[in-house]
Scaffold this motif. Structure first.
Motif, PDB file in Angstrom:
ATOM      1  N   ARG A   1       5.451  21.683  88.483  1.00 13.06           N
ATOM      2  CA  ARG A   1       5.645  22.036  87.064  1.00 13.06           C
ATOM      3  C   ARG A   1       5.439  20.819  86.171  1.00 13.06           C
TER       4      ARG A   1
ATOM      5  N   ASP B   1      -0.384  18.642  78.421  1.00 11.20           N
ATOM      6  CA  ASP B   1      -0.128  17.771  77.274  1.00 11.20           C
ATOM      7  C   ASP B   1      -1.283  16.780  77.084  1.00 11.20           C
TER       8      ASP B   1
ATOM      9  N   GLN C   1       2.664  20.350  83.297  1.00  3.71           N
ATOM     10  CA  GLN C   1       3.027  20.035  81.915  1.00  3.71           C
ATOM     11  C   GLN C   1       2.313  18.781  81.436  1.00  3.71           C
TER      12      GLN C   1
END
Length: 72
Positions: A60, A68, A64
Motif C-alpha cells: 500500500r 504521489d 501511494q
C-alpha cells in the motif's frame, strides 16, 4: 540478476510461508490430546500473519508513493 531477489513484500510473504510450513511440522510433532494445537505452532502462525500484514502495508505504501510521484 536482481530478478532473483524478491521485493520487500514478496520476501515477507516467503517468510510467512516458511512460518506456516514450520507450524504444520510442529502440529504433527507436538500434537496434544483432545486435538489441541501446539502453542509453538500457533506462535509460528501468528508470526506468519504479522509478516503478511506487513507485506500488505508495504505494498500500500509503495502504491501511494508511486501515485504521489506521478501526480506531482
Amino acid at each position: 540478476m536482481t530478478d532473483l531477489m524478491p521485493t520487500g513484500p514478496q520476501a515477507l510473504r516467503n517468510l510467512a510461508d516458511t512460518y506456516e510450513q514450520q507450524a504444520r511440522v510442529y502440529d504433527l510433532r507436538l500434537w496434544r490430546s483432545r486435538g489441541e494445537r501446539s502453542t509453538v505452532a500457533e506462535a509460528f502462525r501468528h508470526a506468519a500473519s504479522i509478516a503478511r500484514q506487513q507485506a500488505a502495508k508495504l505494498e500500500r505504501l509503495a502504491k501511494q508513493l508511486g501515485e504521489d510521484g506521478r501526480g506531482s
